[in-house]
Design a protein around this motif. Sequence first.
Motif, mmCIF file in Angstrom:
data_model
loop_
_atom_site.group_PDB
_atom_site.id
_atom_site.type_symbol
_atom_site.label_atom_id
_atom_site.label_comp_id
_atom_site.label_asym_id
_atom_site.label_seq_id
_atom_site.Cartn_x
_atom_site.Cartn_y
_atom_site.Cartn_z
ATOM 1 N N ALA A 40 0.837 -1.210 0.000
ATOM 2 C CA ALA A 40 0.000 0.000 0.000
ATOM 3 C C ALA A 40 0.866 1.251 0.000
ATOM 4 O O ALA A 40 0.558 2.208 -0.703
ATOM 5 C CB ALA A 40 -0.924 -0.018 1.215
ATOM 6 N N THR A 41 1.940 1.246 0.764
ATOM 7 C CA THR A 41 2.844 2.398 0.816
ATOM 8 C C THR A 41 3.437 2.661 -0.558
ATOM 9 O O THR A 41 3.489 3.810 -1.008
ATOM 10 C CB THR A 41 3.955 2.163 1.853
ATOM 11 N N VAL A 44 0.762 4.248 -2.942
ATOM 12 C CA VAL A 44 0.339 5.635 -2.714
ATOM 13 C C VAL A 44 1.489 6.629 -2.726
ATOM 14 O O VAL A 44 1.275 7.836 -2.629
ATOM 15 C CB VAL A 44 -0.472 5.786 -1.405
ATOM 16 N N SER A 45 2.725 6.123 -2.847
ATOM 17 C CA SER A 45 3.890 7.018 -2.880
ATOM 18 C C SER A 45 3.942 7.766 -4.208
ATOM 19 O O SER A 45 3.576 7.228 -5.246
ATOM 20 C CB SER A 45 5.171 6.233 -2.687
ATOM 21 N N ASP A 46 4.413 8.985 -4.156
ATOM 22 C CA ASP A 46 4.518 9.806 -5.380
ATOM 23 C C ASP A 46 5.680 9.388 -6.226
ATOM 24 O O ASP A 46 6.718 9.158 -6.018
ATOM 25 C CB ASP A 46 4.656 11.284 -5.025
#
Length: 46
Positions: A40-41, A44-46
């Motif tokens: 998930a990290t 959602v990281s740019d």
Amino acid sequence: MRTGQVRRINITLDEGVLKAIDWQARRLGLTRSAFIARSATEAVSD
């Protein structure tokens, strides 16, 4: 994005998806929670 606080949650997943998560987590030496958190990290990281 990270707060340093851990929160317990309850989610519902398709059984096949859960089995795939568990397989991949074992392959990487991670717990199910650690695998989901890592995935998930990354998502959602740019």
